[in-house]
Design a protein around this motif. Structure first.
Motif, short mmCIF file in Angstrom:
data_model
loop_
_atom_site.label_atom_id
_atom_site.label_comp_id
_atom_site.label_asym_id
_atom_site.label_seq_id
_atom_site.Cartn_x
_atom_site.Cartn_y
_atom_site.Cartn_z
N PHE A 39 0.84 -1.20 0.00
CA PHE A 39 0.00 0.00 0.00
C PHE A 39 0.87 1.25 0.00
N ALA A 40 1.88 1.28 0.86
CA ALA A 40 2.77 2.45 0.95
C ALA A 40 3.52 2.68 -0.35
N ALA A 41 3.91 1.61 -1.03
CA ALA A 41 4.61 1.74 -2.31
C ALA A 41 3.73 2.42 -3.35
N ARG A 42 2.42 2.25 -3.24
CA ARG A 42 1.48 2.86 -4.19
C ARG A 42 1.02 4.25 -3.75
N ALA A 43 1.39 4.66 -2.54
CA ALA A 43 0.94 5.95 -1.99
C ALA A 43 1.81 7.09 -2.52
N VAL A 44 1.60 7.40 -3.80
CA VAL A 44 2.36 8.44 -4.49
C VAL A 44 1.37 9.33 -5.23
N ASP A 45 1.46 10.64 -5.00
CA ASP A 45 0.60 11.58 -5.74
C ASP A 45 1.03 11.54 -7.21
N PRO A 46 0.12 11.19 -8.12
CA PRO A 46 0.48 11.06 -9.53
C PRO A 46 0.90 12.38 -10.18
N VAL A 47 0.52 13.51 -9.60
CA VAL A 47 0.87 14.81 -10.19
C VAL A 47 2.20 15.32 -9.65
N GLY A 49 4.29 13.70 -7.35
CA GLY A 49 5.27 12.70 -6.97
C GLY A 49 5.48 12.59 -5.47
N VAL A 50 4.74 13.35 -4.68
CA VAL A 50 4.86 13.29 -3.22
C VAL A 50 4.43 11.91 -2.75
N ARG A 51 5.22 11.36 -1.82
CA ARG A 51 4.97 10.03 -1.28
C ARG A 51 4.53 10.12 0.18
N VAL A 52 3.75 9.13 0.60
CA VAL A 52 3.40 8.97 2.01
C VAL A 52 4.16 7.73 2.47
N THR A 53 4.90 7.87 3.55
CA THR A 53 5.75 6.78 4.00
C THR A 53 4.97 5.68 4.70
N ARG A 54 5.58 4.51 4.71
CA ARG A 54 5.01 3.35 5.41
C ARG A 54 4.85 3.67 6.89
N GLY A 55 5.84 4.32 7.47
CA GLY A 55 5.79 4.66 8.89
C GLY A 55 4.64 5.59 9.23
N GLU A 72 -1.24 17.11 -1.29
CA GLU A 72 -0.51 16.14 -2.12
C GLU A 72 -0.42 14.78 -1.43
N GLU A 73 -0.30 14.78 -0.12
CA GLU A 73 -0.27 13.51 0.62
C GLU A 73 -1.64 12.85 0.61
N LEU A 74 -2.69 13.65 0.66
CA LEU A 74 -4.04 13.10 0.54
C LEU A 74 -4.24 12.48 -0.85
N CYS A 75 -3.70 13.14 -1.86
CA CYS A 75 -3.78 12.59 -3.23
C CYS A 75 -3.03 11.26 -3.31
N ALA A 76 -1.89 11.18 -2.63
CA ALA A 76 -1.13 9.93 -2.62
C ALA A 76 -1.92 8.82 -1.93
N LEU A 77 -2.56 9.14 -0.81
CA LEU A 77 -3.38 8.15 -0.11
C LEU A 77 -4.57 7.73 -0.97
N ALA A 78 -5.18 8.70 -1.65
CA ALA A 78 -6.32 8.38 -2.53
C ALA A 78 -5.88 7.45 -3.65
N ALA A 79 -4.69 7.69 -4.22
CA ALA A 79 -4.19 6.83 -5.29
C ALA A 79 -3.97 5.41 -4.78
N ALA A 80 -3.34 5.28 -3.63
CA ALA A 80 -3.07 3.95 -3.07
C ALA A 80 -4.36 3.23 -2.71
N ALA A 81 -5.33 3.98 -2.18
CA ALA A 81 -6.59 3.39 -1.73
C ALA A 81 -7.58 3.21 -2.88
N ARG A 82 -7.25 3.77 -4.04
CA ARG A 82 -8.16 3.73 -5.20
C ARG A 82 -9.52 4.32 -4.83
N LEU A 83 -9.44 5.50 -4.23
CA LEU A 83 -10.64 6.23 -3.81
C LEU A 83 -10.62 7.63 -4.40
#
Length: 143
Positions: A39-47, A49-55, A72-83
């Motif tokens: 999940f953390a590996a996919r938590a990247v804002d597609p615009v 590139g900001v990542r949310v860490t596993r920790g 941007e971190e919310l966008c990364a979480l949305a991408a990983a969660a497919r929401l």
């Protein structure tokens, strides 16, 4: 703030703990059957590139103190969660700022939206398609 020891004049600074974003991410990871690493590996804002860490995700899910996420971190979480980003923003606003996005809706609309979380994901997708046939989206962002 809540009164302490029943004395209305004595207030405590510990508001009720909110967990909307924590619950959303934990539940969505389970629905996607993804471990924290994947999940953390996919938590990247597609615009950006900001990542949310596993920790950070781990601390969020376990109720530890975390820094409130930026857009941007919310966008990364949305991408990983497919929401949709709106679902993640609403949950974060509720958890970190006490914002209830449904307060301004009609009572009927609020009741429908609150029931939506209890519908399995595949049925939510079918319901959204049905709603789109009745009330077409106003823009591509609404899809």
């Amino acid at each position: 703030m809540a009164a302490k020891d029943g004395n209305p004049g004595e207030m405590t600074s510990n508001p009720e703990r909110r967990t909307q974003l924590s619950d959303l991410i934990r539940r969505r990871r389970a629905e996607l059957n993804q471990g924290l690493d994947k999940f953390a590996a996919r938590a990247v804002d597609p615009v950006s590139g900001v990542r949310v860490t596993r920790g950070w995700i781990y601390r969020l899910e376990t109720g530890e103190k975390v820094t409130p996420p930026v857009y941007e971190e919310l966008c990364a979480l949305a991408a990983a969660a497919r929401l949709p980003i709106e679902a993640v923003q609403d949950a974060a606003g509720a958890q970190f700022h006490g914002v209830d996005p449904l307060r301004s809706g009609t009572g009927e609309a609020v009741a429908y939206v609150r029931k939506l979380d209890r519908i399995p994901p595949e049925q939510r997708e079918r319901l959204l398609r049905l709603i789109d046939t009745l009330v077409p989206p106003e823009s591509d962002e609404d899809r």
